[in-house]
Motif scaffolding. Structure first.
Motif, PDB file in Angstrom:
ATOM      1  N   UNK A   1     -14.461  11.447  36.994  1.00 61.12           N
ATOM      2  CA  UNK A   1     -14.620   9.999  37.024  1.00 61.12           C
ATOM      3  C   UNK A   1     -14.249   9.482  38.410  1.00 61.12           C
ATOM      4  N   UNK A   2     -14.800   8.324  38.742  1.00 61.86           N
ATOM      5  CA  UNK A   2     -14.475   7.646  40.004  1.00 61.86           C
ATOM      6  C   UNK A   2     -14.536   8.617  41.183  1.00 61.86           C
ATOM      7  N   UNK A   3     -15.601   9.382  41.251  1.00 60.68           N
ATOM      8  CA  UNK A   3     -15.670  10.437  42.262  1.00 60.68           C
ATOM      9  C   UNK A   3     -15.628   9.867  43.678  1.00 60.68           C
ATOM     10  N   UNK A   4     -16.245   8.713  43.895  1.00 60.99           N
ATOM     11  CA  UNK A   4     -16.296   8.170  45.249  1.00 60.99           C
ATOM     12  C   UNK A   4     -14.903   7.812  45.743  1.00 60.99           C
ATOM     13  N   UNK A   5     -14.152   7.062  44.940  1.00 58.04           N
ATOM     14  CA  UNK A   5     -12.809   6.632  45.344  1.00 58.04           C
ATOM     15  C   UNK A   5     -11.868   7.827  45.478  1.00 58.04           C
ATOM     16  N   UNK A   6     -11.974   8.787  44.573  1.00 57.00           N
ATOM     17  CA  UNK A   6     -11.123   9.972  44.654  1.00 57.00           C
ATOM     18  C   UNK A   6     -11.418  10.768  45.932  1.00 57.00           C
ATOM     19  N   UNK A   7     -12.720  10.977  46.191  1.00 52.49           N
ATOM     20  CA  UNK A   7     -13.115  11.864  47.289  1.00 52.49           C
ATOM     21  C   UNK A   7     -12.914  11.225  48.651  1.00 52.49           C
ATOM     22  N   UNK A   8     -13.082   9.907  48.761  1.00 53.51           N
ATOM     23  CA  UNK A   8     -12.964   9.279  50.081  1.00 53.51           C
ATOM     24  C   UNK A   8     -11.549   9.432  50.627  1.00 53.51           C
ATOM     25  N   UNK A   9     -10.555   9.388  49.743  1.00 51.56           N
ATOM     26  CA  UNK A   9      -9.176   9.581  50.192  1.00 51.56           C
ATOM     27  C   UNK A   9      -8.961  11.006  50.672  1.00 51.56           C
ATOM     28  N   UNK A  10      -9.496  11.982  49.948  1.00 51.43           N
ATOM     29  CA  UNK A  10      -9.312  13.380  50.325  1.00 51.43           C
ATOM     30  C   UNK A  10     -10.013  13.711  51.629  1.00 51.43           C
ATOM     31  N   UNK A  11     -11.231  13.209  51.790  1.00 53.54           N
ATOM     32  CA  UNK A  11     -11.980  13.491  53.013  1.00 53.54           C
ATOM     33  C   UNK A  11     -11.296  12.845  54.220  1.00 53.54           C
ATOM     34  N   UNK A  12     -10.817  11.601  54.052  1.00 54.61           N
ATOM     35  CA  UNK A  12     -10.100  10.951  55.144  1.00 54.61           C
ATOM     36  C   UNK A  12      -8.856  11.714  55.533  1.00 54.61           C
ATOM     37  N   UNK A  13      -8.117  12.207  54.532  1.00 59.02           N
ATOM     38  CA  UNK A  13      -6.905  12.973  54.808  1.00 59.02           C
ATOM     39  C   UNK A  13      -7.231  14.319  55.433  1.00 59.02           C
ATOM     40  N   UNK A  14      -8.336  14.945  55.038  1.00 54.79           N
ATOM     41  CA  UNK A  14      -8.679  16.262  55.576  1.00 54.79           C
ATOM     42  C   UNK A  14      -9.163  16.183  57.011  1.00 54.79           C
ATOM     43  N   UNK A  15      -9.601  15.013  57.438  1.00 53.11           N
ATOM     44  CA  UNK A  15     -10.027  14.831  58.821  1.00 53.11           C
ATOM     45  C   UNK A  15      -8.909  14.293  59.699  1.00 53.11           C
ATOM     46  N   UNK A  16      -8.060  13.482  59.142  1.00 53.02           N
ATOM     47  CA  UNK A  16      -7.016  12.859  59.957  1.00 53.02           C
ATOM     48  C   UNK A  16      -5.639  13.175  59.436  1.00 53.02           C
ATOM     49  N   UNK A  17      -5.011  12.189  58.855  1.00 55.94           N
ATOM     50  CA  UNK A  17      -3.683  12.360  58.266  1.00 55.94           C
ATOM     51  C   UNK A  17      -3.689  11.664  56.915  1.00 55.94           C
ATOM     52  N   UNK A  18      -2.592  11.771  56.191  1.00 54.91           N
ATOM     53  CA  UNK A  18      -2.508  11.151  54.870  1.00 54.91           C
ATOM     54  C   UNK A  18      -2.788   9.659  54.941  1.00 54.91           C
ATOM     55  N   UNK A  19      -2.267   9.007  55.978  1.00 56.21           N
ATOM     56  CA  UNK A  19      -2.472   7.562  56.101  1.00 56.21           C
ATOM     57  C   UNK A  19      -3.945   7.211  56.275  1.00 56.21           C
ATOM     58  N   UNK A  20      -4.731   8.083  56.920  1.00 54.21           N
ATOM     59  CA  UNK A  20      -6.165   7.843  57.050  1.00 54.21           C
ATOM     60  C   UNK A  20      -6.812   7.813  55.676  1.00 54.21           C
TER      61      UNK A  20
END
Length: 473
Positions: free
Chosen positions: A373-392
């Motif tokens: 469920x809510x794949x977009x909201x879940x994944x956008x946080x993970x992708x941002x963190x995997x590219x930058x930092x947790x705060x991203x």
């Protein structure tokens, strides 16, 4: 190195941070890209240092600034030492003030997130090592450990890249730190830029569940300010300042966690020297910061067991983390060697493009099939963190889910508790280079490939098949 030089170096970083924040408030381009003030500050120091200002002045006929730019060698020496110290404080504080969940709780809420996050991290190693096997080594003559740079730079970020300076140097690849720091900078900037582009795409195509129109962020929020009506305390006074300043108490807890980590690491190194150091050494090259995180977990367990008055305030812990990370980024970027990146320009470009391409592919193609469920909201946080930092990741999540109505935020937090001890600066990240050198790149690659396939299988065949309370868009 005199105490005056050390003190003045720290004061100068404070001045740089203040100037960079003013630039952030006034510069609309930086606001649109959500560029952190620490990145701006690090860029300012880098521009005024020997690799830019110093070389420019040399080209104009004066070598006065060739060695250290407008600064002194002593100041640059202090700044280059700060990241390795501060990253241990940041990692020691990761779990302080967070009640550690049971494995069942974490698995129930964050199972899909853990599967996706583990696939992102292990995939960075798989692709990076393939690149090292096929291109970086044969074509550019780089060592096989260059295949770890994507995960160290992107998933790990500036702190991890800076913290592994001694490990890179020990294994004859000192320029690896500069490349990793460069990748971390590319990652944190592209994480925000690509993330905002993806969110706008999600809004236009109806893939977001909470964000239906643009312009949700106010002018103040874009400038990095908190409007007066929405301001809240940065921390809670859990003890009387007359007895001890609350910030001092929390600093003491973090310091205790770091010291416990240091004792554990030194004990493990002693055991290694006594038992198997003659044949292979691994722990000797593990930096302090991932073990300091274990120290933080031990302190948190003690807090949960004995603290009956709830004196630990997570917000104060986060403030100490935030200061440490800001100073770390300014110091790390300010002492980055542009010459090392220039000397390895095409390998750097290949690593950056591969890391970005994998993150985009994982988000667009994989995420919707592993999130129930809510794949977009879940994944956008993970992708941002995997590219930058947790705060991203949290910034992007806040944009995509302004009121935090989806399960993405708690799932992301639990995922961090499970994965942080291993990826993004954890034990796997810190031990990757010693393991590759000690056991061979083939064995490490096989392990990461197995973890990658297992993570995807769990996502596609188990979590992705579960019925969600509300169908994903």
């Amino acid at each position: 190195m005199s105490a005056n030089v050390i003190g003045f170096s720290l004061l100068l970083i404070g001045l740089v941070m203040l100037i960079s924040k003013i630039i952030r408030v006034k510069w609309r381009f930086a606001q649109r890209l959500f560029i952190p003030s620490s990145i701006i500050g690090g860029a300012l120091v880098l521009l005024l240092g020997p690799d830019v200002f110093g070389r420019l002045m040399s080209a104009l006929g004066t070598d006065r600034f060739a060695e250290s730019g407008i600064f002194t060698e002593g100041i640059l020496t202090v700044w280059s030492s700060l990241p390795g110290l501060l990253i241990s404080m940041i990692f020691a504080a990761l779990f302080l003030g967070h009640r550690l969940p049971t494995l069942k709780q974490a698995f129930h809420v964050a199972g899909p997130q853990i599967s996706f996050g583990m696939a992102l991290g292990s995939g960075q190693y798989v692709l990076g090592l393939l690149l090292a096997f096929l291109v970086l080594g044969p074509v550019f003559g780089m060592p096989i450990i260059s295949g770890t740079l994507i995960e160290i730079g992107f998933e790990g970020g500036h702190g991890t890249a800076a913290g592994m300076a001694e490990t890179f140097a020990e294994f004859g690849f000192p320029e690896g730190q500069d490349l990793a720091l460069g990748l971390a900078t590319i990652g944190i900037l592209s994480g925000v830029v690509v993330g905002i582009i993806l969110i706008n795409w999600g809004v236009r195509t109806g893939k977001t569940t909470q964000l239906k129109e643009k312009g949700n962020l106010s002018v103040a929020e874009q400038a990095g300010l908190v409007e007066k009506d929405n301001r809240k305390s940065a921390g809670t006074l859990t003890v009387q300042p007359a007895s001890i300043e609350p910030l001092t108490l929390h600093f003491g807890l973090i310091a205790t966690a770091v010291l416990i980590g240091w004792i554990i690491l030194e004990s493990l190194r002693w055991i290694e020297q006594q038992l198997w150091a003659d044949s292979i050494e691994i722990i000797a090259f593990v930096p302090l910061f991932p073990v300091a995180m274990i120290g933080g977990i031990i302190v948190q367990i003690a807090i949960q067991t004995f603290d009956k008055h709830d004196i630990v305030d997570r917000q104060l812990v986060e403030r100490i983390q935030g200061v440490s990370l800001d100073v770390l980024i300014v110091a790390a970027l300010g002492t980055l060697s542009l010459l090392a990146i220039a000397a390895n320009f095409w390998p750097f470009v290949l690593l950056a493009v591969t890391g970005l391409a994998w993150a985009l592919f994982a988000f667009i193609v994989i995420a919707r099939h592993v999130m129930p469920d809510y794949w977009f909201e879940r994944a956008i946080a993970d992708v941002g963190q995997s590219l930058g930092v947790t705060s991203t990741g949290l910034i992007l999540l806040r944009v995509a889910d302004p009121d935090l109505k989806t399960p993405a935020y708690p799932a992301f937090g639990y995922k961090q508790l499970v994965l942080e001890p291993f990826f993004g600066g954890g034990l796997i990240t810190a031990g990757s280079i010693p393991l590759i050198v000690g056991f061979g790149a083939g064995w490490f690659f096989a392990g990461m490939l197995a973890l990658f396939i297992g993570s995807l299988a769990a996502g596609f065949l188990y979590f992705g098949k579960k019925k969600s309370p509300k169908p994903a868009v």
